[in-house]
Write an enzyme that holds these catalytic residues in place. Sequence first.
Site, PDB file in Angstrom:
ATOM      1  N   GLU A 181       0.820  -1.221   0.000  1.00  0.00           N
ATOM      2  CA  GLU A 181       0.000   0.000   0.000  1.00  0.00           C
ATOM      3  C   GLU A 181       0.851   1.268   0.000  1.00  0.00           C
ATOM      4  OE1 GLU A 181      -3.550  -0.660   2.050  1.00  0.00           O
ATOM      5  OE2 GLU A 181      -3.730   1.393   2.787  1.00  0.00           O
TER       6      GLU A 181
ATOM      7  N   ASP B 275      -2.507  -3.384   2.939  1.00  0.00           N
ATOM      8  CA  ASP B 275      -2.942  -3.513   4.340  1.00  0.00           C
ATOM      9  C   ASP B 275      -4.106  -4.504   4.479  1.00  0.00           C
ATOM     10  OD1 ASP B 275      -1.060  -1.611   4.727  1.00  0.00           O
ATOM     11  OD2 ASP B 275      -2.410  -0.059   5.497  1.00  0.00           O
TER      12      ASP B 275
ATOM     13  N   TYR C 292       4.455   4.662  13.382  1.00  0.00           N
ATOM     14  CA  TYR C 292       3.379   4.990  12.446  1.00  0.00           C
ATOM     15  C   TYR C 292       2.213   5.683  13.166  1.00  0.00           C
ATOM     16  CZ  TYR C 292       0.272   4.262   8.470  1.00  0.00           C
ATOM     17  OH  TYR C 292      -0.578   4.439   7.414  1.00  0.00           O
TER      18      TYR C 292
END
Length: 828
Positions: A7, A150, A358
Amino acid sequence: MKLVVTEKNDAAQKIADLLGASKPKADKVYSTPVYRFDLDGEEWVTIGLRGHILEPDFAPSLVYKKSKGWQGVTEEGEVLPAAIPATLPKPPFKKKKPFTVDGVELKAWKMEALPYLVYAPIEKLPKEKEIIRSLKNLAKKADSIVIATDFDREGELIGSDALSCIQEVNPDAPVSRARYSAFTKEEITNAFENLVELDTDLASAGASRQDIDLIWGAVLTRYLTLVKFAGYGNVRSSGRVQTPTLALIVARERERLAFVPEDYWVIKGAFGEVDDAFEAPHETARFKVESEAQAVMAHIEGKTKATVESIEKKKRTVAPPVPFNTTSLMAAASAEGLSPARTMRIAESLYMDGYISYPRVDNTVYPSSLDLAETVQRLVGNPAYAPYCRELLSKDKLTATRGKKETTDHPPIYPTNSATPDDLPAAEYKLYNLIARRFLATLSEAAVVEGTKVSLEVGGETFIGRGDVLVKQGFRAIYPYGLKKDEQMPALEQGQQIAFGGATCTKKQTEPPARYSQGKLIQEMERLGLGTKSTRHSIIERLYAVKYIMNDPIEPSQLGMAVCDALDKFAPHITHPEMTAELESEMDNIAAGSTSKETVVTNSRNLLADQLGELIPHSEEVKEALADAVAADAFIGKCPKCGKDLQLRASQKTRSMFIGCSGWPDCDVTYPVPKGKVESVEEPCPTCGMPQIKVTAFRSKPRIVCIDPTCETNHEPNVEVGECPTCKAQGKTAKLIAQKNPRTLKRFIRCENYEECNTGYPLPQYGKLTATDEVCEHCGAPMVIVTTNRGPWKLCPNFDCPGKEQDKDAKKGASAKKGAKKSTAKKK
DNA sequence: GCAAGGTC
């Protein structure tokens, strides 16, 4: 060659690192980074997309065929699922031409086109052309494909879109899907050893969301924009997430407007002497009847002593906070004055520079794969954390708190490297500091607070004094956010007589429910299932951008209220969070295979057609409501010449703001407006009685300004700032004068000999101006000092000064250096 | 010139 599609670039790199036997080779296909490595004698390449690479939009041209039951057919001959309902007039049959009804092209923003737009076919168009080009280039050479986006619905859709691009150039390569939920060697290896098939039903569920959002969003946005057209750039938007969010804000404002404040009285007594003095309220916290409060005041009148009746001490523990996910980070940062949108921008940059993990996560439980001690060890690099880190590390075992949400997408947000205030700009460090301290707090012990409750008797009346003292710091030693100050009670004994210094009785009023802060609104959106962790902040920003809401805590504008009311009256489906809830359950059905995307989207189209059928006949009513709201938002005051409304307006030509009379063109009264955000103020100018405005220039405190440039309050004396260098070079002498143009209020410097010499310099438009004796070393212009609320600032006013270029170069050099530092930080 | 969802 095996092609692995992820992704994002980050994921492509990580997967290559984890799967490759040796270090993968970073390469580029066109401008897209890819990672090459060998595994079991086969060549592998990983490529990261940029989220969705295709985007749905209305098909550019189509024909409707009677023979197909008025279903749309694309140029390629594909029959589209949506048919025009029998109730609408049928469009003329035109081959290979844009779909028109009565000469109106339905792609155009036209009210007449909206009923058809509801049923217009949708195509997927390329969005990331560069990435698609690189992807196709690799796909041609691939023997097999692994989709490794994902592990969620949007991920399945992104993978499915990538696959459709791949199959355009390589329809035969076998395709499989890797499902992983963490970037660990074990998890990734396991995912690639147990490949599954792409879940096309799950991808269709995502695609139906895309279509429904586009159809509803486009139709209602165009309706609201066209019903009261206010010039290009004045879009009045509506959408599945933004409109229910606006409705929350409007509902809260209505509660506030409907709120009837009630009077109450509070009695506070003063006790103790000098150093041991404290205040305590009467045991009846709020007296609703004034005479009751006065009776108490009469009882204690003239008393000088109080008796300590009882002392109660209670210890309570305050648990350390749980790990940050996106929502709780945004809420905590919002309380520290960083808006959610700004927080996410900063978090993204901290993440890219290797300082934090993240930032888009739902998870609030650290995974077992995260080495807590090692992370604490890294934070020793910041001297402010070092002693606390060492204390934590001296423990046998580190235990972390756990939040309620446990998902496996990413770990909660934690610091991945140490940073000090010298490493980062102020706002970046502020957020980093919050995240680092939060991380350490989640590994800490609870804090203990001792509460003291003292009953005091005066003239038969009881007062209650309370104190709170932190007796064990625990996590509070490192995490001071939201900490209340200690309120120490002096040491007292039961039966003791202390001084009573009289009491005050204050009249107060009950307060309406508070407006939402941005942080609270984000939490409420999450509770209602509106938006996602990645989009909520941008939805709120959108509401600000279309001027439906303003300020923080958030207030709806008149326009925001009018839009919400109009939709709630005629298209209530869009104003409620249930639309999202229903869509979610329909998407679950699509994913489970019990219904199809076509059925769900068609049903949604029919529902939208119904609501549009209510809106269109009431267009006049909606138009008036919006027009009144826009006028109310723009209202500044009354025109001194004709008595009509003065409004804040944007110039058609330059888009710059000015104040103009609504009686234009009969009345030509206008006033200039300084740069920055402008809001109306109720109070007229105390000097001249004209309306005032509140002006907030970029990164400055708001100031209140009279709109009349000739008003004394706007008068600024001319200031001699030095000699004109141009005249001097010609052997003449002339002064340079800083002055304000009386008509536009623009401040500038001009040579006093301006009829012959056109030397002039621009100046900052606000802040106090002072002259200096100095001359710019680069261009010879006089240096000036501008003092704003951020302090004095010495500058050369010459816009073309060669010194400015050097400054820019110096900054560039500094940021390049910083970049180099960043990349080393990441390697670590 | 529209939405919301990914990511930069």
